[in-house]
Motif scaffolding. Structure first.
Motif, PDB file in Angstrom:
ATOM      1  N   GLY A  53      17.849  71.283  46.162  1.00  0.00           N
ATOM      2  CA  GLY A  53      18.731  70.142  45.911  1.00  0.00           C
ATOM      3  C   GLY A  53      19.865  70.018  46.900  1.00  0.00           C
ATOM      4  O   GLY A  53      20.994  69.669  46.531  1.00  0.00           O
ATOM      5  N   LYS A  54      19.573  70.277  48.198  1.00  0.00           N
ATOM      6  CA  LYS A  54      20.608  70.179  49.227  1.00  0.00           C
ATOM      7  C   LYS A  54      21.165  68.764  49.350  1.00  0.00           C
ATOM      8  O   LYS A  54      22.297  68.569  49.795  1.00  0.00           O
ATOM      9  N   SER A  55      20.362  67.754  48.956  1.00  0.00           N
ATOM     10  CA  SER A  55      20.837  66.369  49.065  1.00  0.00           C
ATOM     11  C   SER A  55      22.054  66.123  48.179  1.00  0.00           C
ATOM     12  O   SER A  55      22.823  65.187  48.435  1.00  0.00           O
ATOM     13  N   THR A  56      22.260  66.958  47.163  1.00  0.00           N
ATOM     14  CA  THR A  56      23.473  66.859  46.345  1.00  0.00           C
ATOM     15  C   THR A  56      24.711  67.033  47.221  1.00  0.00           C
ATOM     16  O   THR A  56      25.719  66.336  47.046  1.00  0.00           O
ATOM     17  N   ILE A  57      24.627  67.963  48.163  1.00  0.00           N
ATOM     18  CA  ILE A  57      25.758  68.218  49.073  1.00  0.00           C
ATOM     19  C   ILE A  57      25.997  67.000  49.957  1.00  0.00           C
ATOM     20  O   ILE A  57      27.148  66.553  50.127  1.00  0.00           O
ATOM     21  N   SER A  58      24.917  66.432  50.517  1.00  0.00           N
ATOM     22  CA  SER A  58      25.046  65.239  51.367  1.00  0.00           C
ATOM     23  C   SER A  58      25.706  64.101  50.611  1.00  0.00           C
ATOM     24  O   SER A  58      26.588  63.415  51.136  1.00  0.00           O
ATOM     25  N   GLN A  59      25.274  63.886  49.376  1.00  0.00           N
ATOM     26  CA  GLN A  59      25.809  62.780  48.589  1.00  0.00           C
ATOM     27  C   GLN A  59      27.279  63.000  48.247  1.00  0.00           C
ATOM     28  O   GLN A  59      28.091  62.072  48.304  1.00  0.00           O
ATOM     29  N   ALA A  60      27.640  64.237  47.903  1.00  0.00           N
ATOM     30  CA  ALA A  60      29.035  64.532  47.564  1.00  0.00           C
ATOM     31  C   ALA A  60      29.945  64.326  48.771  1.00  0.00           C
ATOM     32  O   ALA A  60      31.019  63.706  48.661  1.00  0.00           O
ATOM     33  N   ILE A  61      29.525  64.832  49.934  1.00  0.00           N
ATOM     34  CA  ILE A  61      30.321  64.653  51.157  1.00  0.00           C
ATOM     35  C   ILE A  61      30.418  63.175  51.521  1.00  0.00           C
ATOM     36  O   ILE A  61      31.473  62.694  51.975  1.00  0.00           O
ATOM     37  N   SER A  62      29.348  62.426  51.294  1.00  0.00           N
ATOM     38  CA  SER A  62      29.345  60.995  51.613  1.00  0.00           C
ATOM     39  C   SER A  62      30.361  60.232  50.768  1.00  0.00           C
ATOM     40  O   SER A  62      31.145  59.421  51.288  1.00  0.00           O
ATOM     41  N   LEU A  63      30.347  60.466  49.467  1.00  0.00           N
ATOM     42  CA  LEU A  63      31.311  59.779  48.590  1.00  0.00           C
ATOM     43  C   LEU A  63      32.744  60.184  48.934  1.00  0.00           C
ATOM     44  O   LEU A  63      33.657  59.349  48.959  1.00  0.00           O
ATOM     45  N   TYR A  64      32.940  61.461  49.209  1.00  0.00           N
ATOM     46  CA  TYR A  64      34.266  61.920  49.620  1.00  0.00           C
ATOM     47  C   TYR A  64      34.694  61.217  50.913  1.00  0.00           C
ATOM     48  O   TYR A  64      35.837  60.746  51.037  1.00  0.00           O
ATOM     49  N   SER A  65      33.795  61.144  51.892  1.00  0.00           N
ATOM     50  CA  SER A  65      34.129  60.595  53.206  1.00  0.00           C
ATOM     51  C   SER A  65      34.567  59.140  53.128  1.00  0.00           C
ATOM     52  O   SER A  65      35.559  58.743  53.738  1.00  0.00           O
ATOM     53  N   ILE A  66      33.830  58.317  52.367  1.00  0.00           N
ATOM     54  CA  ILE A  66      34.155  56.882  52.353  1.00  0.00           C
ATOM     55  C   ILE A  66      35.354  56.567  51.470  1.00  0.00           C
ATOM     56  O   ILE A  66      35.980  55.516  51.631  1.00  0.00           O
ATOM     57  N   ASN A  67      35.696  57.471  50.583  1.00  0.00           N
ATOM     58  CA  ASN A  67      36.849  57.227  49.707  1.00  0.00           C
ATOM     59  C   ASN A  67      38.128  57.880  50.213  1.00  0.00           C
ATOM     60  O   ASN A  67      39.215  57.328  50.017  1.00  0.00           O
ATOM     61  N   GLU A  68      38.001  59.024  50.872  1.00  0.00           N
ATOM     62  CA  GLU A  68      39.193  59.774  51.273  1.00  0.00           C
ATOM     63  C   GLU A  68      39.401  59.804  52.784  1.00  0.00           C
ATOM     64  O   GLU A  68      40.519  60.051  53.239  1.00  0.00           O
ATOM     65  N   GLU A  69      38.325  59.561  53.554  1.00  0.00           N
ATOM     66  CA  GLU A  69      38.468  59.565  55.011  1.00  0.00           C
ATOM     67  C   GLU A  69      38.019  58.212  55.550  1.00  0.00           C
ATOM     68  O   GLU A  69      38.680  57.219  55.303  1.00  0.00           O
ATOM     69  N   MET A 121      39.224  67.859  46.399  1.00  0.00           N
ATOM     70  CA  MET A 121      38.768  66.458  46.303  1.00  0.00           C
ATOM     71  C   MET A 121      37.243  66.340  46.373  1.00  0.00           C
ATOM     72  O   MET A 121      36.651  65.513  45.710  1.00  0.00           O
ATOM     73  N   ILE A 122      36.594  67.169  47.200  1.00  0.00           N
ATOM     74  CA  ILE A 122      35.129  67.096  47.304  1.00  0.00           C
ATOM     75  C   ILE A 122      34.498  67.427  45.954  1.00  0.00           C
ATOM     76  O   ILE A 122      33.488  66.835  45.562  1.00  0.00           O
ATOM     77  N   GLN A 123      35.123  68.361  45.241  1.00  0.00           N
ATOM     78  CA  GLN A 123      34.640  68.758  43.925  1.00  0.00           C
ATOM     79  C   GLN A 123      34.542  67.560  42.982  1.00  0.00           C
ATOM     80  O   GLN A 123      33.572  67.399  42.231  1.00  0.00           O
ATOM     81  N   GLU A 124      35.521  66.685  43.046  1.00  0.00           N
ATOM     82  CA  GLU A 124      35.552  65.492  42.190  1.00  0.00           C
ATOM     83  C   GLU A 124      34.341  64.602  42.463  1.00  0.00           C
ATOM     84  O   GLU A 124      33.711  64.086  41.530  1.00  0.00           O
ATOM     85  N   TYR A 125      34.001  64.438  43.716  1.00  0.00           N
ATOM     86  CA  TYR A 125      32.873  63.564  44.070  1.00  0.00           C
ATOM     87  C   TYR A 125      31.537  64.252  43.815  1.00  0.00           C
ATOM     88  O   TYR A 125      30.536  63.596  43.529  1.00  0.00           O
ATOM     89  N   TYR A 126      31.516  65.554  43.912  1.00  0.00           N
ATOM     90  CA  TYR A 126      30.331  66.325  43.525  1.00  0.00           C
ATOM     91  C   TYR A 126      30.013  66.093  42.045  1.00  0.00           C
ATOM     92  O   TYR A 126      28.852  65.851  41.672  1.00  0.00           O
ATOM     93  N   THR A 127      31.031  66.125  41.218  1.00  0.00           N
ATOM     94  CA  THR A 127      30.853  65.871  39.780  1.00  0.00           C
ATOM     95  C   THR A 127      30.302  64.472  39.546  1.00  0.00           C
ATOM     96  O   THR A 127      29.408  64.266  38.710  1.00  0.00           O
ATOM     97  N   LYS A 128      30.800  63.495  40.300  1.00  0.00           N
ATOM     98  CA  LYS A 128      30.312  62.116  40.168  1.00  0.00           C
ATOM     99  C   LYS A 128      28.841  62.002  40.558  1.00  0.00           C
ATOM    100  O   LYS A 128      28.077  61.273  39.919  1.00  0.00           O
ATOM    101  N   VAL A 129      28.453  62.712  41.601  1.00  0.00           N
ATOM    102  CA  VAL A 129      27.048  62.697  42.038  1.00  0.00           C
ATOM    103  C   VAL A 129      26.146  63.246  40.936  1.00  0.00           C
ATOM    104  O   VAL A 129      25.089  62.667  40.632  1.00  0.00           O
TER     105      VAL A 129
END
Length: 556
Positions: free
Chosen positions: A47-63, A1-9
């Motif tokens: 580009g570590k902020s890519t990781i922060s953004q992906a985890i953030s989108l995952y967190s608010i949508n899935e957790e 699932m995190i992969q999906e939000y990484y792609t969106k970022v």
């Protein structure tokens, strides 16, 4: 699932994927349910902020929600603008001392400071602090504390919290809370000393299966390494006496063919003095001065100024260690005062930072006494531990300055040689004190406040910053006391000992006389009690302030 939000970022930012980030995301997805703590190392500018953004989108949508904490406000402000591109603004908040957005860190994605995170964990955020201190309220401890415990937590640039036992203890507490409450805690940095990771791993030996270390290796992104190895620059080392240092730096600036320059000093006083010298010399480059003694309004203006300066082909930035993190700027000429390896690597992260930047010069200088030895006072070189500075200098010389500050495998050798495990300590008794305060249900916020005072005004930092203003600023804000916070400048207890202010301004704008006794000077917790008891908004110091130079204190 995190992969999906990484792609969106990537799509929303129109960014290219990076091989190591791809690897990190795949590993996070694989280990998410079994691990609690992820320590991620990636090079500066990767580009570590890519990781922060992906985890953030995952967190608010899935957790549920996510908190991203930063050691510096400059980092927070820079990242906040980037986060606005990936989510609706009503889902996004930023919270620091004088920003009331996302109280209790409740917004789905909240960017905050490490100081604000620590206060919220202990149930004494600023909106509750004064009332709890005056025993006018028990506070909303459970709500505040739970807001953190129901979040995934990301700490960016975590290396900035590795320089004191107090901050390392707080990192250990966060790890303990993550494992105990089944949270996800992510540490990110380019320069976490291996010795610190060893200390953390040993302290949590019985829970090591809950920790995951993800480090960049050259085979993770060979194309990136090839691009970094194309960066062609020499490193020069200069031993300078105090009387000659400014003239030498001016000479280096004027003779160099490279004109995107950053000059970094270890003290605010040196940065200001050198900037004033440049004004008198009337160099043509666009100049900006950065340091910690600007008020909130001018700090934000400086950030905007840096965004504009990036568009120029020639500029000169004079700074202190403020520039080490959170400033997305590059240079092709960097002249920096010697600092411990960790700081030095971060400073060089502002040099040839971007792709297609290949040529430049690095000058590292240090101050020496009349005998040619590195200048020191009370086991310090300026603001840094003398031993760490000396070990950094020794290692630079031992490696004949053949260090590529853009390739992790190269600069990691510097970190390993300079830092050993004796530099880092986790104090179990302090962790136990933290846990006792967090579990004291009968006297929640007051218990945390008592601990906060015993910890000398911070769960994270060795020195509690004291807000000050000049007499001129006082005359401007006394009729509008709600503006005091915007115009105050934080200074350390050490500086306060030298200036000994005689007046203060209360939160209602009233000016009162104060007496600085030696007891307050020796015991910072007394300062905190004094400020709280008397509703002090800021102390008044002799000096001048302007938006270009910042605060210049007369006694210094």
């Amino acid at each position: 699932m995190i992969q999906e939000y990484y792609t969106k970022v990537l799509e929303k930012n129109k960014w290219k994927n990076r091989e190591f980030i791809d690897y990190v995301i795949s590993l996070l997805e694989k280990e998410w349910t079994n691990k609690n703590v992820f320590i991620i190392e990636a090079p500066t500018g990767y580009g570590k902020s890519t990781i922060s953004q992906a985890i953030s989108l995952y967190s608010i949508n899935e957790e549920l929600k996510v908190i991203i904490a930063f050691p510096l406000r400059t980092l927070l402000e820079d990242q906040y603008e980037k986060f606005k591109k990936i989510t609706e603004e009503n889902f996004l908040g930023k919270r620091y001392m004088h920003s009331l957005d996302s109280r209790y860190l409740v917004k789905p994605i909240t960017l905050t400071t490490i100081d604000m995170l620590s206060l919220t964990i202990f149930g004494i955020p600023p909106e509750e602090f004064e009332k709890v201190a005056k025993e006018q309220s028990l506070g909303h401890y459970l709500f505040s504390h739970s807001s953190v415990l129901f979040s995934n937590i990301i700490l960016d640039e975590v290396h900035l919290l590795s320089d004191s036992t107090k901050s390392i203890n707080f990192l250990a507490l966060l790890i303990h809370l993550a494992i105990t409450n089944n949270l996800k805690l992510i540490f990110m940095s380019a320069t976490i000393p291996p010795a610190l990771i060893n200390v953390i791993s040993r302290f949590f030996e019985n829970k090591k299966e809950k920790l995951s270390l993800i480090r960049f290796k050259e085979n993770c992104d060979k194309e990136f390494i090839r691009e970094r190895l194309r960066k062609n620059y020499k490193i020069f080392l200069h031993a300078l006496k105090e009387s000659e240092k400014f003239n030498k730096i001016v000479e280096l600036l004027t003779k160099s063919p490279f004109k995107k320059a950053i000059v970094i000093f270890n003290t605010v006083e040196d940065a200001i003095s050198f900037y004033k010298l440049l004004i008198d010399l009337d160099l043509n480059s666009k100049k900006v001065l950065l340091h910690s003694r600007f008020n909130e309004i001018d700090r934000e203006r400086k950030i905007m100024e840096l965004k504009e300066i990036k568009k120029l082909n020639e500029y000169l930035i004079i700074s202190t260690q403020t520039i080490e993190s959170g400033v997305d700027i590059s240079s092709n000429l960097i002249i920096t005062e010697l600092a411990p390896a960790n700081s030095l690597i971060q400073r060089l992260g502002r040099f040839l930072r971007y792709e297609n930047e290949y040529e430049g010069e690095v000058h590292i200088w240090f101050e020496v006494d009349e005998k040619g030895k590195i200048k020191s006072y009370m086991n310090k070189y300026k603001v840094y531990d003398l031993k760490l500075v000396e070990k950094t200098l020794e290692t630079l010389k031992k490696q004949n300055l053949k260090i590529n500050f853009h390739v992790p495998e190269s600069y990691e050798k510097l970190l390993k040689d300079v830092y050993d495990e004796s530099e880092f300590e986790i104090n179990k008794s302090i962790i136990d004190e933290y846990n006792y305060a967090l579990s004291n249900i009968e006297n929640l916020s007051q218990s945390a406040l008592d601990l906060f005072i015993r910890m000398e005004g911070s769960f994270v930092r060795d020195e509690m910053p004291i807000p000050v203003i000049t007499e001129e600023i006082y005359n401007y804000v006394k009729s509008s006391p709600n503006k005091i916070a915007n115009y105050a400048v934080p200074i350390s207890i050490e500086i306060l000992k030298k200036v000994k202010p005689k007046n203060a301004i209360k939160t209602d704008g009233e000016k009162i006389e104060i007496q600085i006794d030696n007891d307050k000077m020796k015991r910072p917790e007394k300062w905190l009690k004094f400020l709280l008891k008397n509703d002090i908004a800021a102390l008044i110091v002799e000096g001048k302030y302007n938006e270009e130079i910042g605060l210049v204190i007369k006694q210094l």
